[in-house]
Design a protein around this motif. Structure first.
Motif, PDB file in Angstrom:
ATOM      1  N   UNK A 290       0.831  -1.205   0.000  1.00  0.00           N
ATOM      2  CA  UNK A 290       0.000   0.000   0.000  1.00  0.00           C
ATOM      3  C   UNK A 290       0.864   1.253   0.000  1.00  0.00           C
ATOM      4  N   UNK A 291       1.963   1.245   0.750  1.00  0.00           N
ATOM      5  CA  UNK A 291       2.873   2.391   0.767  1.00  0.00           C
ATOM      6  C   UNK A 291       3.498   2.607  -0.605  1.00  0.00           C
ATOM      7  N   UNK A 292       3.783   1.509  -1.303  1.00  0.00           N
ATOM      8  CA  UNK A 292       4.283   1.627  -2.670  1.00  0.00           C
ATOM      9  C   UNK A 292       3.229   2.280  -3.563  1.00  0.00           C
ATOM     10  N   UNK A 293       1.992   1.783  -3.469  1.00  0.00           N
ATOM     11  CA  UNK A 293       0.917   2.295  -4.325  1.00  0.00           C
ATOM     12  C   UNK A 293       0.639   3.774  -4.056  1.00  0.00           C
ATOM     13  N   UNK A 294       0.808   4.190  -2.806  1.00  0.00           N
ATOM     14  CA  UNK A 294       0.541   5.580  -2.430  1.00  0.00           C
ATOM     15  C   UNK A 294       1.738   6.497  -2.672  1.00  0.00           C
ATOM     16  N   UNK A 295       2.845   5.935  -3.128  1.00  0.00           N
ATOM     17  CA  UNK A 295       4.020   6.744  -3.397  1.00  0.00           C
ATOM     18  C   UNK A 295       4.787   7.159  -2.158  1.00  0.00           C
ATOM     19  N   UNK A 296       4.490   6.541  -1.008  1.00  0.00           N
ATOM     20  CA  UNK A 296       5.196   6.885   0.225  1.00  0.00           C
ATOM     21  C   UNK A 296       6.588   6.276   0.269  1.00  0.00           C
ATOM     22  N   UNK A 297       6.772   5.159  -0.408  1.00  0.00           N
ATOM     23  CA  UNK A 297       8.093   4.538  -0.518  1.00  0.00           C
ATOM     24  C   UNK A 297       8.335   4.156  -1.974  1.00  0.00           C
TER      25      UNK A 297
END
Length: 326
Positions: A286-293
């Motif tokens: 989810x963090x990947x999808x949200x651009x957070x990581x």
């Protein structure tokens, strides 16, 4: 099939590209065609000195991503109510023998890869992404305004730690071994980058924190940095010392300064159950999808070039994640 086998502990030269029989999935296992395998310092330690589960001969590698090509008895229903199917894209956390073209893996060690995540990214975030997730939530739950010191901030774990600390509202003092790695740590979000080898950085950390010291130090750099990491903390700060293959120091309890807390997080504790593996993996995806990581691939190597990947990793010339493409 081809796999990287180690017959005796030693340098990269002991890594043999072996032709071995294809594995057959047993009950509760899936046969996976490995698309990408991740390279980790754990692999270097297993090759050099071994440890529990790493007595020669053994196949190297602990993570990767690929496609299910066959299922053992019960495997179609063992991974939750919907089960796994041939053709599913999957990734895994800590399965010895991942430097190979095929691997028979318990379905309880597998997670489905979302459609928006490619194989390289999935392989790159399993060990290091779940490690960083565990470090920033359970080892020390980063809060807005906290300051974290991240060792090897341009490396695979270090970049993800930096990004996750920032996503949780903290600030990062990143340590890198060479000047040319500083921009990589900055790009990951580090607020300050110190070019430093070994210990002695605690005074700079205290300067940058108004004399208070950091709330947490994520230290996978070995015994040379152990004392300075502790001196860089504020009272009740957390020293997260990880990477047993980098050396385990001996000390007296009275050597601990400033009422600090010492944690020695182990990889087996990052996701202790299949449910935790699925939940933590979903958080990372989810963090990947949200651009957070995001993942920075520092090098791609053919399976036969695994020894070169280890040589490059040990030299500390690389940044980001190294991958093998079987």
């Amino acid at each position: 099939m081809r796999a990287i086998r180690v017959e005796q502990h030693g340098g990269p030269e002991v890594m043999d590209v072996a032709d071995i029989p294809e594995p057959v999935p047993g009950p509760g296992q899936a046969l996976v065609k490995v698309a990408v395998a991740g390279v980790n310092y754990m692999d270097v330690g297993a090759r050099q000195v071994g440890g529990p589960g790493w007595a020669p001969p053994f196949l190297l590698g602990v993570e990767g991503a690929g496609e299910v090509v066959a299922l053992g008895e019960g495997a179609a229903t063992a991974d939750g109510p919907e089960g796994l199917a041939v053709g599913d894209r999957v990734a895994w956390f800590y399965h010895p023998g991942s430097y190979a073209q095929l691997a028979a893996i318990p379905v309880t060690s597998l997670v489905r890869v979302p459609d928006g995540v490619d194989d390289e990214t999935a392989a790159a975030v399993m060990m290091q992404g779940l490690t960083a997730n565990h470090f920033t939530t359970e080892t020390y739950a980063v809060r807005p305004g906290d300051t974290a010191v991240v060792h090897a901030a341009a490396g695979g774990v270090g970049r993800l730690l930096t990004q996750m600390v920032k996503a949780r509202g903290g600030s990062v003092i990143g340590l890198v071994s060479r000047e040319d790695k500083a921009p990589v740590a900055k790009e990951a979000g580090a607020d300050h980058v110190l070019v430093w080898s070994g210990g002695g950085f605690e005074d700079r950390v205290r300067e940058l924190t108004g004399g208070e010291g950091a709330h947490v130090v994520y230290d996978g750099s070995g015994t040379a940095t152990f004392r300075s990491s502790q001196l860089a903390l504020r009272p009740h700060g957390v020293h997260a010392y990880y990477g047993p293959f980098m050396g385990v120091p001996s000390f007296a309890v009275t050597d601990l300064p400033n009422s600090i807390l010492l944690s020695y997080p182990m990889v087996q504790h990052h996701v202790r159950t299949p449910e935790a593996l699925r939940r933590r993996s979903a958080e990372v995806f989810a963090m990947l999808a949200e651009g957070k990581i995001g993942v920075r691939v520092g090098g791609r190597y053919a399976l036969a070039e695994a020894a070169a990947a280890h040589t490059d990793l040990e030299s500390r010339r690389t940044t980001g994640k190294l991958l093998l493409i079987p």
